[in-house]
Write a protein that holds these residues in place. Structure first.
Motif, mmCIF file in Angstrom:
data_model
loop_
_atom_site.group_PDB
_atom_site.id
_atom_site.type_symbol
_atom_site.label_atom_id
_atom_site.label_comp_id
_atom_site.label_asym_id
_atom_site.label_seq_id
_atom_site.Cartn_x
_atom_site.Cartn_y
_atom_site.Cartn_z
ATOM 1 N N ARG A 145 34.155 39.406 -4.157
ATOM 2 C CA ARG A 145 33.113 40.385 -3.886
ATOM 3 C C ARG A 145 31.893 40.027 -4.713
ATOM 4 O O ARG A 145 31.405 40.821 -5.495
ATOM 5 C CB ARG A 145 33.570 41.780 -4.302
ATOM 6 C CG ARG A 145 34.726 42.321 -3.501
ATOM 7 C CD ARG A 145 35.166 43.589 -4.155
ATOM 8 N NE ARG A 145 35.826 44.412 -3.156
ATOM 9 C CZ ARG A 145 35.582 45.695 -3.007
ATOM 10 N NH1 ARG A 145 34.721 46.298 -3.737
ATOM 11 N NH2 ARG A 145 36.208 46.378 -2.093
ATOM 12 N N PRO A 159 39.256 47.528 -6.967
ATOM 13 C CA PRO A 159 39.185 46.939 -5.629
ATOM 14 C C PRO A 159 39.913 47.741 -4.561
ATOM 15 O O PRO A 159 39.756 47.464 -3.375
ATOM 16 C CB PRO A 159 39.851 45.564 -5.820
ATOM 17 C CG PRO A 159 39.694 45.252 -7.264
ATOM 18 C CD PRO A 159 39.817 46.581 -7.950
ATOM 19 N N SER A 164 39.284 43.806 0.059
ATOM 20 C CA SER A 164 39.974 42.879 -0.816
ATOM 21 C C SER A 164 39.965 41.528 -0.148
ATOM 22 O O SER A 164 40.151 41.428 1.054
ATOM 23 C CB SER A 164 41.416 43.321 -1.048
ATOM 24 O OG SER A 164 41.473 44.560 -1.703
#
Length: 419
Positions: A15, A289, A3
């Motif tokens: 990401r 996530p 994260s």
């Protein structure tokens, strides 16, 4: 799973995927007319352009904060598989035509294709950081820009995420980590192909088994490393090249066995392609996530993408290309590299300057990023990539790439010193 540090908005963890587009279109190489049957045929692959579009849309909407697309970060894995396939196709096609792999020419093509656009975005980002981001962050962002220019940002972020600071907003160039991973792979894989070609010539052995052995060892080691190191919600393994190489290797494996995929029965190819796309979409909709990632979890989007590419080798009517080959997706796919470069800096800087972005505002910023992406695609990427003079001179291509990189590095150093 990684994260991003707590961001200044609801911005999702940074990401981003790296839509490397090694060819101007997904034409799968340029093999000679006498190419062996296990080499990719030269034809336009609308399905590859389309799955590239799916990947970049996944990433952008995830970053905009669309709740239903909680697994959009896995677009990075889709791009890695595509890159492994296309780059291997190009290198093997060159070996078929000429009997050798010209590394200088290979890296010259990479330089003229990637470096101008990358450094235009980095330079522009540095200017907007100077104008809109608090001075206390300039030094770190400047260092990130320098690392991005050197294609080492992924290791800088891996170190940062070893002891993450939850109060630190994500860097506006954080998405360059995936480009760094790709370029590091491009340093390894062509050298292994060259080594395999050399050993095959010296020993009289067949090239394909030697190359398959090298690829298998590389993939197995990387996958084992990825599974072993992907532990916890703040794992630095997300950014490490060693935990990602196996994803490129899967794409390379499809390229090396394309003759077998082309002989698939048509009904099987149709089912395989649609199942592959479904796997990618399931990842986008149901991954979160908070999952450990990449590790074994990344197998779903990786194998799904490989299935789409493999099925497309058989070109069956009613296959997944029926959807992925439509004009809007092909347009987005062609623009995906520039869209990727621009969307995240605009989101991150906007959130820093104006505060938390709503989903609708995030989507507006994404829409606005299409304009600089289109301009960069047409007036930077294509002008240099299709220049006859540049194409005929690897030295000139490398020089142009180095010049643009120097500008990006200077912008980063200026921020670093000013901060």
């Amino acid at each position: 799973m990684v994260s991003a540090p707590a961001d200044p908005a609801h911005l999702a963890p940074a990401r981003p995927a790296g839509p490397e587009r090694p060819a101007p279109s997904p034409a799968v190489g340029e093999p000679s007319h006498a190419s062996p049957p296990d080499r990719p045929r030269s034809r336009f692959r609308g399905d590859i352009e389309g799955i590239r579009a799916v990947a970049v849309v996944m990433v952008m909407l995830f970053h905009a904060g669309v709740p239903a697309l909680s697994g959009g970060f896995a677009g990075v894995d889709v791009f890695f598989v595509i890159s492994g396939y296309l780059i291997t196709t190009q290198l093997l096609s060159e070996q078929d035509r000429t009997g050798r792999v010209a590394l200088i020419d290979f890296y010259a093509r990479r330089a003229k294709r990637l470096l101008p656009a990358v450094n235009v975005v980095l330079l522009t980002t540095a200017v907007f950081v100077f104008l809109m981001v608090p001075r206390g962050r300039w030094s770190q962002i400047g260092g990130d820009i320098v690392a991005a220019v050197a294609y080492l940002l992924n290791w800088r972020l891996a170190e940062r995420f070893t002891h993450p600071d939850p109060t630190m907003p994500p860097s506006p160039v954080q998405h360059f980590w995936s480009l760094a991973v790709e370029e590091q792979y491009y340093l390894i894989w062509p050298l292994l192909i060259l080594l395999a070609v050399t050993l095959a010539k010296v020993s009289g052995a067949r090239l394909k088994p030697a190359l398959a052995t090298a690829l298998g060892l590389l993939a197995a080691g990387s996958l084992a490393w990825s599974v072993a190191t992907t532990v916890g919600a703040q794992s630095p393994a997300f950014f490490q090249t060693t935990s990602r190489i196996w994803e490129f290797a899967v794409g390379a494996g499809v390229a090396m066995s394309v003759g077998a995929w082309a002989r698939l029965p048509k009904p099987v190819a149709v089912v395989l392609g649609w199942a592959g796309l479904a796997a990618v979409l399931v990842t986008c909709l149901f991954f979160t996530p908070m999952m450990d990632f990449p590790g074994y979890t990344a197998a779903l989007p990786v194998l799904g993408t490989a299935a789409v590419i493999a099925a497309g080798c058989a070109t069956a009517r009613g296959g997944v290309e029926t959807l992925l080959g439509i004009s809007p997706l092909r347009w987005i796919g062609a623009l995906s590299y520039s869209l990727y470069l621009w969307h995240w800096p605009m989101l991150a800087i906007a959130a820093t300057y104006w505060g938390p972005l709503s989903t609708s505002t995030g989507l507006l910023v994404i829409a606005l990023s299409i304009a600089p992406a289109w301009l960069t695609f047409h007036f930077v990427e294509n002008r240099i990539r299709y220049s006859r003079r540049v194409s005929q001179s690897p030295r000139l291509a490398l020089g142009i790439g180095a010049g643009f990189s120097a500008l990006g590095a200077l912008a980063g150093v200026a921020l670093l010193l000013a901060g």
